[in-house]
Enzyme design. Structure first.
Site, mmCIF file in Angstrom:
data_model
loop_
_atom_site.group_PDB
_atom_site.id
_atom_site.type_symbol
_atom_site.label_atom_id
_atom_site.label_comp_id
_atom_site.label_asym_id
_atom_site.label_seq_id
_atom_site.Cartn_x
_atom_site.Cartn_y
_atom_site.Cartn_z
ATOM 1 N N HIS A 319 -34.312 2.530 7.271
ATOM 2 C CA HIS A 319 -35.490 1.754 6.351
ATOM 3 C C HIS A 319 -36.398 2.945 6.028
ATOM 4 O O HIS A 319 -36.781 3.684 6.766
ATOM 5 C CB HIS A 319 -36.255 0.664 7.363
ATOM 6 C CG HIS A 319 -36.616 -0.244 6.671
ATOM 7 N ND1 HIS A 319 -38.191 0.153 5.959
ATOM 8 C CD2 HIS A 319 -36.343 -1.367 6.068
ATOM 9 C CE1 HIS A 319 -38.210 -1.115 5.392
ATOM 10 N NE2 HIS A 319 -37.502 -2.030 5.181
ATOM 11 N N ASP A 377 -30.894 -6.587 8.899
ATOM 12 C CA ASP A 377 -29.619 -7.121 8.375
ATOM 13 C C ASP A 377 -28.473 -6.766 9.202
ATOM 14 O O ASP A 377 -27.207 -7.169 9.018
ATOM 15 C CB ASP A 377 -29.148 -6.507 7.004
ATOM 16 C CG ASP A 377 -30.262 -6.772 5.823
ATOM 17 O OD1 ASP A 377 -30.391 -8.250 5.823
ATOM 18 O OD2 ASP A 377 -30.980 -6.264 5.047
HETATM 19 N N1 CMC Z 1 -26.270 5.548 6.992
HETATM 20 C C1 CMC Z 1 -26.199 6.923 6.870
HETATM 21 N N2 CMC Z 1 -27.317 7.975 6.558
HETATM 22 C C2 CMC Z 1 -28.312 7.192 6.132
HETATM 23 C C3 CMC Z 1 -28.456 5.872 6.369
HETATM 24 C C4 CMC Z 1 -27.331 4.975 6.637
HETATM 25 N N3 CMC Z 1 -27.691 3.623 6.695
HETATM 26 N N4 CMC Z 1 -29.909 5.647 5.818
HETATM 27 C C5 CMC Z 1 -30.284 6.617 5.272
HETATM 28 N N5 CMC Z 1 -29.453 7.689 5.659
HETATM 29 C C6 CMC Z 1 -29.678 9.231 5.564
HETATM 30 C C7 CMC Z 1 -29.342 9.790 4.023
HETATM 31 O O1 CMC Z 1 -28.259 10.067 4.069
HETATM 32 C C8 CMC Z 1 -30.406 10.752 4.376
HETATM 33 O O2 CMC Z 1 -29.871 12.054 4.930
HETATM 34 P P1 CMC Z 1 -29.927 13.483 4.262
HETATM 35 O O3 CMC Z 1 -31.587 13.656 4.616
HETATM 36 O O4 CMC Z 1 -29.215 14.085 5.144
HETATM 37 O O5 CMC Z 1 -29.787 13.391 2.916
HETATM 38 C C9 CMC Z 1 -31.705 10.410 5.316
HETATM 39 O O6 CMC Z 1 -30.950 9.459 6.094
HETATM 40 C C10 CMC Z 1 -32.774 9.737 4.429
HETATM 41 O O7 CMC Z 1 -32.417 8.678 3.711
HETATM 42 P P2 CMC Z 1 -32.716 8.108 2.124
HETATM 43 O O8 CMC Z 1 -31.707 7.395 1.503
HETATM 44 O O9 CMC Z 1 -33.558 9.157 1.794
HETATM 45 O O10 CMC Z 1 -33.936 7.193 2.944
HETATM 46 P P3 CMC Z 1 -34.718 5.684 1.930
HETATM 47 O O11 CMC Z 1 -35.906 5.638 2.654
HETATM 48 O O12 CMC Z 1 -34.523 6.187 0.692
HETATM 49 O O13 CMC Z 1 -33.509 4.749 2.316
HETATM 50 C C11 CMC Z 1 -32.375 2.470 2.961
HETATM 51 C C12 CMC Z 1 -33.790 3.548 3.037
HETATM 52 C C13 CMC Z 1 -32.755 1.333 3.661
HETATM 53 C C14 CMC Z 1 -32.065 2.434 1.622
HETATM 54 C C15 CMC Z 1 -31.186 3.501 3.568
HETATM 55 O O14 CMC Z 1 -31.820 3.714 4.798
HETATM 56 C C16 CMC Z 1 -30.174 2.637 3.554
HETATM 57 O O15 CMC Z 1 -29.223 2.803 2.477
HETATM 58 N N6 CMC Z 1 -29.596 1.892 4.625
HETATM 59 C C17 CMC Z 1 -28.464 1.311 4.498
HETATM 60 C C18 CMC Z 1 -28.614 -0.253 3.663
HETATM 61 C C19 CMC Z 1 -29.326 -1.090 4.418
HETATM 62 O O16 CMC Z 1 -29.208 -1.393 5.566
HETATM 63 N N7 CMC Z 1 -30.335 -1.595 3.719
HETATM 64 C C20 CMC Z 1 -31.260 -2.847 4.405
HETATM 65 C C21 CMC Z 1 -32.566 -2.425 4.432
HETATM 66 S S1 CMC Z 1 -33.693 -3.718 5.384
HETATM 67 C C22 CMC Z 1 -33.687 -5.076 4.485
HETATM 68 C C23 CMC Z 1 -34.365 -4.978 3.247
HETATM 69 O O17 CMC Z 1 -35.722 -4.836 3.564
HETATM 70 O O18 CMC Z 1 -33.821 -5.192 2.353
#
Ligand code: CMC
Length: 443
Positions: A319, A377
Site C-alpha cells: 500500500h 483486498d
Molecule cells: N508485489 C510485489 N512487489 C510489490 C508489491 C506487490 N504487491 N507492491 C509493491 N511492490 C514492490 C515494487 O515492485 C517496488 O519494488 P522495488 O523497490 O524493487 O522497485 C516496491 O515494492 C515499491 O512499490 P511501488 O509500486 O513503488 O509502491 P506504490 O506505493 O507506488 O504502490 C500499490 C502501492 C498498492 C499500487 C502496490 O503495492 C501494488 O501494486 N499492490 C498490489 C495491488 C493491490 O493489492 N492494490 C490494492 C491496494 S489497497 C486497496 C485500495 O485502496 O485500492
C-alpha cells in the site's frame, strides 16, 4: 538547492522552510502548514510565482493535494480514522448508514437525525424506470464495472434537477441519490449479466439487506436475507467507505474541480477504481489464488513476483500509505472466518492458500524490506465469493461502498474557499522548437 526547516507550533502555520538556490545563492522562505494530525506540509502555492521553479512529484508520493477533515491515515501505525473515529470501533459498533451520515456531516447523528437520514436514503433507492432500457444497450457479457461507468455517468441525463453544484440543496439530493441508487444499479448490472429480471428495492430492508435481496432474489420465490451475511456486507461497506486522497477520490476531486456535475465526477471515480492497483485488486487476488492453485506452488509464484516477471505482483499486498499493516485487512481476516463458519464452510481451500501465502510472504526478505503487508483486498474476495458473489462483481461492491467517500470529499472540495481547478504542470522532456518539413523532404 538546500532546504532548512524552522518548526512552527502544532496547529499553526507559523513555521517556514528556507529554500536556497546554490547556483545563484538566492533564498526564499516557504510557509509550513500544520494540521491536527500527521506530517506538516510545505506550502508551495507561491513557489512558481516567487522562484520560477515547479515541484516534481509523479504519483504524488510527497504531495498534499488538498486540506481535508474527513479521513486520517497513519501509515506507520496502521491507523485509519473516519472523522476521528477508529475504523475498528466503527466496524464493530456502528453500521453503514451511520458511517455515511458521519462522513457526510462530520458528526455521528442523534436518533432523529439518523431516522431522517435512513428515510431519505431509503426513499431514493429506486431508479428512473427508463434507466432499465439503458442497460439493454450493453452486451450480456460486459464487465459489470464497464456497465457501472456507463450507467452512473448517464444519471446526469436522468436527474437534471440535481446538477447545479453551487446549490447546496441540489448537492445534497445528488449525494443521496448516488448513495441510494448505487446498490440498485449494481444489482441490475448483475441481473442483466445472468439474464434474470431486475428486482426492485424494498423499503422495509436495511441498506445491506436490500442490496443482497436485489442481487439474489428472483420474483418467483421468497428470499430471506441471512442476517449474518447482511451484517458482513454492512461491515465490508464500512471498511471501504473512504480512504483519504487515493487514486479514485483524487480523480473525483480533479473532475469536480472543473465544475463537472456530480454524477459525471462519480463515474470518473468508478473508472479509476477499476484498475488492479486500486479497487480492481480484490478481483485480481481471487484470480491469483485460483491460478496458484495449491500451497506447493506458492514458492514458484513468489519467485516470479520477486523477479518482477511480466509485471507479476502479489495482489492484495502493499500500500502506498500503510507500511505496517492495513487495519481494514485485520478486520476482514477475522470476518472471513466468521462468515465461512456461518455458511458452514468447513474447508475453504482458497482461504488456506491465502493464509499460507501471507505467512510465507511475511517471512520473506523481499516483502519485509519493502514493508509490504496484506491490504483490504487480500481477504475481501474470499468472503465475497463465499457469500455467492461472482468475481466480476467484487470491484462493484467496492464502488458501492466508496460512493459515500467520493461524495463527501467532492462536497468538501466544492465548499472549500481554497478550491481551484486541478491543473498540474510538468517537466517537459520533448523537442525544443523546430520547423515543419514537408513529407517529400523527410528522410
Ligand atoms: N508485489 C510485489 N512487489 C510489490 C508489491 C506487490 N504487491 N507492491 C509493491 N511492490 C514492490 C515494487 O515492485 C517496488 O519494488 P522495488 O523497490 O524493487 O522497485 C516496491 O515494492 C515499491 O512499490 P511501488 O509500486 O513503488 O509502491 P506504490 O506505493 O507506488 O504502490 C500499490 C502501492 C498498492 C499500487 C502496490 O503495492 C501494488 O501494486 N499492490 C498490489 C495491488 C493491490 O493489492 N492494490 C490494492 C491496494 S489497497 C486497496 C485500495 O485502496 O485500492
Amino acid at each position: 538547492m538546500d532546504a532548512k526547516t524552522t518548526p512552527g507550533k502544532a496547529g499553526s502555520n507559523t513555521g517556514t522552510v528556507t529554500l536556497t538556490d546554490n547556483k545563484t545563492g538566492r533564498s526564499w522562505e516557504l510557509p509550513l502548514m500544520t494540521g491536527s494530525l500527521g506530517p506538516s506540509v510545505i506550502d508551495v502555492r507561491r513557489l512558481y510565482s516567487d522562484t520560477g521553479f515547479f515541484t516534481f512529484d509523479p504519483g504524488y508520493t510527497s504531495t498534499g493535494s488538498c486540506q481535508s477533515a474527513i479521513t486520517y491515515i497513519d501509515g506507520d501505525k496502521g491507523e485509519l480514522f473516519y472523522r476521528g473515529y477508529p475504523i475498528e470501533e466503527l466496524a464493530e459498533k456502528s453500521d453503514f448508514m451511520e458511517v455515511c451520515y458521519l462522513l457526510l456531516n462530520g458528526e455521528l447523528p442523534n436518533a432523529d437525525q439518523m431516522r431522517q437520514f435512513v428515510w431519505d436514503i431509503t426513499h431514493h433507492t429506486m431508479v428512473h424506470e427508463q434507466l432499465s432500457a439503458f442497460f439493454r444497450g450493453f452486451r450480456r457479457d460486459a464487465h459489470p464495472m464497464a456497465v457501472m461507468c456507463g450507467v452512473v455517468g448517464a444519471l446526469s441525463a436522468f436527474y437534471h434537477d440535481s446538477t447545479d453544484i453551487h446549490d447546496p440543496r441540489q448537492r445534497t439530493i445528488a449525494s443521496y441519490r448516488m448513495i441510494a441508487k448505487m446498490p440498485t444499479i449494481a444489482a441490475m448490472a448483475y441481473k442483466y449479466s445472468v439474464g434474470q429480471p431486475f428486482i426492485y428495492p424494498k423499503n422495509s430492508l436495511s441498506y445491506a439487506e436490500n442490496f443482497l435481496h436485489m442481487m439474489f432474489a428472483v420474483p418467483c420465490e421468497e428470499y430471506k436475507v441471512n442476517p449474518v451475511l447482511a451484517r458482513a456486507m454492512d461491515r465490508i461497506f464500512i471498511l471501504h467507505a473512504d480512504h483519504e486522497q487515493n487514486a479514485s477520490t483524487s480523480t473525483v476531486r480533479i473532475a469536480g474541480s472543473s465544475g463537472a456535475n456530480p454524477f459525471a465526477c462519480i463515474a470518473a471515480g468508478i473508472a479509476s477504481l477499476w484498475g488492479p492497483a486500486h479497487g480492481g485488486a480484490n478481483e485480481a487476488v481471487l484470480k491469483m489464488l485460483t491460478e496458484i492453485g495449491t500451497k506447493e506452488r506458492i514458492p514458484e509464484f513468489l519467485k516470479r513476483v520477486k523477479e518482477k516477471d511480466g509485471h507479476t505482483r502479489l495482489m492484495g499486498f502493499g500500500h502506498r500509505v500503510y507500511k505496517n499493516y492495513d487495519p481494514r485487512a485485520a478486520v476482514l481476516r477475522k470476518s472471513c472466518h466468521e462468515v465461512l463458519d456461518t455458511l458452514g464452510v468447513r474447508d475453504e481451500p482458497l482461504l488456506d492458500l491465502a493464509m499460507e501465502l501471507e505467512r510465507i510472504a511475511l517471512e520473506d526478505r523481499y516483502f519485509v524490506d519493502r514493508k509490504l503487508y496484506p491490504n483490504v483486498d487480500f481477504y475481501s474476495g474470499i468472503i465475497l465469493r463465499a457469500m455467492g458473489f461472482p468475481v466480476s462483481m467484487f470491484t462493484v461492491l467496492f464502488a458501492i461502498a466508496r460512493t459515500v467517500g467520493w461524495v463527501a470529499q467532492w462536497n468538501e472540495m466544492i465548499e472549500d474557499p481554497m478550491q481551484k481547478i486541478g491543473r498540474p504542470r510538468q517537466l517537459y522532456t520533448g523537442h525544443a522548437r523546430r520547423h515543419y518539413v514537408p513529407v517529400a523532404q523527410r528522410g
